[in-house]
Design a protein around this motif. Structure first.
Motif, short mmCIF file in Angstrom:
data_model
loop_
_atom_site.label_atom_id
_atom_site.label_comp_id
_atom_site.label_asym_id
_atom_site.label_seq_id
_atom_site.Cartn_x
_atom_site.Cartn_y
_atom_site.Cartn_z
N GLU A 378 0.82 -1.21 0.00
CA GLU A 378 0.00 0.00 0.00
C GLU A 378 0.86 1.26 0.00
N GLU A 382 0.70 4.02 -2.96
CA GLU A 382 0.40 5.42 -2.62
C GLU A 382 1.50 6.35 -3.10
N ASN A 386 0.75 9.20 -5.92
CA ASN A 386 0.95 10.63 -5.60
C ASN A 386 2.03 11.26 -6.45
#
Length: 446
Positions: A378, A382, A386
């Motif tokens: 995760e 992420e 981003n």
């Protein structure tokens, strides 16, 4: 000063673990055999010998990236790597990336894949060459894209050999089935399964009257072979490719076993391979590296993790149950060889790119365990999610920058208490290698 002492101790311990730094790339015990291939970094990085030496700084740990001004990988793939913090003299990770063309063998079988006769290899690396394949040859065979990562242990020898040769074994295995794969009108082959035991028993039961009636070879005669029944099983093209990749891994392992008697090939390695052909990604993993797919849409119904590597201690000696090489590895203080307890057969998973439309932020991330040991799936997803939207969408270098960002996150910053990442957690002291592969290019090719 303290940092240099730590690095010196780590180098010393790494040398012991790898069988001594002087023979790390070659065979253990100071083998006088020649190397199968010289040590180096991935060819597509285009590093000079001096640059390779400078990259092996266990204190500074510079992050190496693709020089996107002069070189490009297929699909504008990003790549970055960094050496370990001193556990071994060399970076024991290896990587390769190829654009290949599989053509049916011109008669007979070729058992030596390194004598690549009927297979065309289109280098996709120098100056962007090979990013597109010539269409006039497509009728003769199938083009494929190939990415691979190898994480060596007890030396870099097996990883170097596999990075140079595994793709040739894959091509050779695919040559056996290329005519079936490239012609959609050809029906998949049929496998005849075993007939049920009850049917076999019934077919061999004859009454005494039937035996008397039948002559030799006549129906009903005891000498007449019984009628046999088989269950037909259709083998899909996807399964043929999977089988070819599995066979290629086994052949690569056998070649290492054979050639270690004439070449110095140290240790073993994990292997993570991605092959794209005919609209599908085949992810083959033998070891604890991992492929992870990061996508924007949360409602797509397909698995996000492909080829998630498993760690398992085998006889308190080695941390993986799958991999290549390790033919001379023994249990500590014994004459028990580890190899019979290891498997060279990869776990293969398939993802059909044609089923989904992908955007420029949808990527497949391949990395050795140096990344995954300190970052969760995760966290990686992420970070990429981003990072990419903040880049110029027309910048082909952004995937390389994304790979560099992931390596930096896993390596961390050197402080008084060692390498530290976010929340002051311990960073990775292992070799780290990362690909970021944009999936949108697969849709464009299909």
């Amino acid at each position: 000063m303290l940092t240099r002492v730590k690095s010196a101790v780590a180098n010393f311990m790494g040398g012991i673990m790898a069988g001594g730094s002087g023979s790390e790339h070659g065979g253990g015990g100071g083998s006088d055999l020649p190397l199968r291939f010289p040590y180096g970094r991935p060819e597509f990085l285009g590093l000079s010998a001096d640059e390779v030496e400078c990259s092996a700084d266990h204190i500074a740990r510079p992050i190496l990236i693709l020089n996107t001004e002069t070189k490009r990988l297929p699909w504008t793939t990003g790549y970055a790597e960094v050496i370990n913090a001193g556990k071994s003299t060399h970076n024991e990770d290896q990587a390769s990336c190829e654009v290949l063309f599989v053509k049916k063998k011109a008669g007979g079988t070729n058992s030596t894949p390194n004598k690549n006769t009927s297979t065309k290899r289109r280098s996709s690396l120098p100056n962007g060459e090979g990013l597109q394949l010539k269409e006039n040859s497509e009728n003769d065979g199938i083009s494929l894209y190939y990415w691979s990562l190898f994480d060596g242990h007890a030396g870099s020898g097996a990883a170097v050999v596999a990075s140079k040769l595994l793709h040739r074994h894959i091509v050779e295995q695919l040559q056996e089935i290329v005519e079936i794969l490239k012609n959609s009108a050809v029906l998949p082959p049929t496998c005849l399964g075993e007939e049920p035991e009850s049917m076999v028993a019934n077919s061999r039961t004859l009454t005494r009257a039937a035996s008397l009636r039948g002559g030799v070879g006549a129906p009903g005669s005891p000498n007449t072979p019984p009628t046999r029944f088989f269950t037909e099983k259709k083998i899909q093209h996807e399964s043929l490719v999977t089988g070819a990749i599995e066979s290629a891994f086994k052949e690569m392992d056998l070649q290492i076993e054979r050639e270690r008697t004439v070449y110095s090939i140290s240790g073993g390695c994990t292997a993570l391979v991605v092959v794209y052909m005919l609209g599908k990604l085949y992810v083959a993993n033998a070891g604890d590296s991992r492929a992870y797919k990061s996508i924007e849409e949360d409602d797509l119904k397909f698995p996000l993790i492909y080829g998630e590597g498993k760690k398992a201690r085998v006889m308190a000696t080695i941390g993986v149950t799958r991999g290549l090489g390790d033919h001379d590895l023994k249990v500590h203080d014994s004459n028990i060889y580890i190899k019979p307890f290891l498997s060279s057969s990869p776990e293969v998973r398939v993802y059909n790119l044609l089923q989904y439309e992908h955007g420029p932020e949808d990527v497949l991330i391949l990395a050795t365990d140096g990344l995954w040991d300190v970052l969760l799936n995760e966290e990686v997803a992420e970070a990429v999610t981003n990072f990419l939207p903040n880049c110029d969408p027309d910048d082909p270098h952004r995937y390389t920058l994304a790979a560099q960002d992931l390596v930096m996150r896993a390596r961390g910053v050197l402080k008084d208490r060692g390498w530290r990442i976010s929340n002051d957690r311990l960073g990775s002291g292992d070799d780290i290698s990362v690909y970021v592969i944009p999936l949108i290019h697969g849709n464009n090719l299909s």
